[in-house]
Design an enzyme around this catalytic site. Structure first.
Site, PDB file in Angstrom:
ATOM      1  N   GLU A 113      -9.684  -0.262   4.800  1.00  0.00           N
ATOM      2  CA  GLU A 113     -10.304   0.196   6.032  1.00  0.00           C
ATOM      3  C   GLU A 113     -11.634  -0.544   6.257  1.00  0.00           C
ATOM      4  OE1 GLU A 113      -8.070   1.639   7.745  1.00  0.00           O
ATOM      5  OE2 GLU A 113      -8.462   3.806   7.732  1.00  0.00           O
ATOM      6  N   ASP A 147       0.826  -1.209   0.000  1.00  0.00           N
ATOM      7  CA  ASP A 147       0.000   0.000   0.000  1.00  0.00           C
ATOM      8  C   ASP A 147       0.861   1.261   0.000  1.00  0.00           C
ATOM      9  OD1 ASP A 147       1.013  -0.222   2.573  1.00  0.00           O
ATOM     10  OD2 ASP A 147      -0.927  -0.456   3.555  1.00  0.00           O
ATOM     11  N   ASN A 149      -7.827  -0.649  13.917  1.00  0.00           N
ATOM     12  CA  ASN A 149      -9.236  -0.773  13.525  1.00  0.00           C
ATOM     13  C   ASN A 149      -9.494  -2.048  12.715  1.00  0.00           C
ATOM     14  OD1 ASN A 149      -7.971  -0.146  11.153  1.00  0.00           O
ATOM     15  ND2 ASN A 149      -9.243   1.635  10.636  1.00  0.00           N
ATOM     16  N   HIS A 183      -7.808  -2.970  10.018  1.00  0.00           N
ATOM     17  CA  HIS A 183      -7.507  -2.899   8.582  1.00  0.00           C
ATOM     18  C   HIS A 183      -6.356  -3.831   8.208  1.00  0.00           C
ATOM     19  CE1 HIS A 183      -4.520   0.770   9.048  1.00  0.00           C
ATOM     20  NE2 HIS A 183      -3.893  -0.375   9.250  1.00  0.00           N
TER      21      HIS A 183
END
Ligand code: PGA
Length: 237
Positions: A141, A65, A134, A136
């Site tokens: 996300e 990413d 979170n 991810h």
């Protein structure tokens, strides 16, 4: 999903590095997607320290990413976190590595370029990633489709604020560009690594919650060869 707890971050990283080294020795033309971030840094170090001449001569790497708007040579870029500790020391030639360009003028075309790069290699053999607070995976996300290939994502506040740790000065982070969860699910082997007490709560959620796009890391439970490797500090079993 295979869940395994290692006594220390060191032991976790040794195992991950040994896994990659053994794989490339048996599959010299492997295509491996690796994550940036702090989690895999010791794994990278151990791969570099223990590699034998020839191990990576035909291996291809795909960087997971990138932060949109961040230059490749910024020390906080995802590229820097993979290039300096792994790609450069292994001497991987530029045609055998894919990085997202966070400054690409056409981000959709950039996604397509990386999708094509992976497809041309016949897909990913291994994808090895960390996990966000979170849940991810990469910059997929919460809410990211399990059907998505590379795409641009809107970052949650927690990702933008935790992401500051990679940068020397405060940096505005709003979007990411990332390999998709479909790539993750289609990889022959999918590995998620987590270490340290900060990750314990999210590991607990992954173990306990049902498979859902609202918790991207639960994609691992859909994978027929998925592994969640944690150290004792992140263990929530
Ligand atoms: P970290 O990041 O390895 O720096 O903890 C992981 C992630 O956010 O995916």
């Amino acid at each position: 999903m295979n869940y395994h707890v290692f006594p220390t971050y060191e032991a976790l990283s040794t195992h991950a590095a040994d896994f990659i080294l053994a794989y490339v020795r048996n599959h010299p033309q492997a295509t491996i997607c690796v994550a940036s971030g702090e989690t895999p840094l010791l794994t990278f170090q151990k791969i570099v320290a223990n590699t034998q001449p020839g191990d990576f001569d035909q291996v291809t790497f795909v960087a997971l990413d990138e932060w949109v708007g961040i230059a490749p040579d910024n020390a906080g870029s995802c590229r820097s976190y993979i290039d300096a500790p792994l790609i450069k020391p292994l001497g991987i030639s530029p045609d055998r590595v894919s990085f997202f360009d966070g400054l690409a003028p056409d981000l959709e075309a950039e996604c397509q370029r990386v999708n094509d790069f992976i497809a041309n290699k016949g897909g990913l053999d291994i994808i090895m990633v960390g996990i966000g607070l979170n849940g991810h995976l990469g910059l997929n996300e919460p809410g990211s489709s399990f059907e998505s290939y590379a795409h641009v994502s809107e970052l949650e506040e927690v990702t933008a604020s935790v992401g500051q740790k990679y940068f020397q000065s405060e940096t505005r982070l709003t979007q990411g560009i990332t390999v998709g969860l479909k790539h993750f699910l289609e990889a022959k082997t999918a590995i998620v690594l987590a270490n340290g007490p900060r990750k314990k709560d999210i590991i607990k959620r992954v173990l306990e919650e049902p498979i859902s796009e609202s918790l991207p890391a639960t994609a691992l439970k859909l994978h027929s060869n998925g592994h969640l490797w944690v150290d004792a500090a992140a263990d929530a079993s």
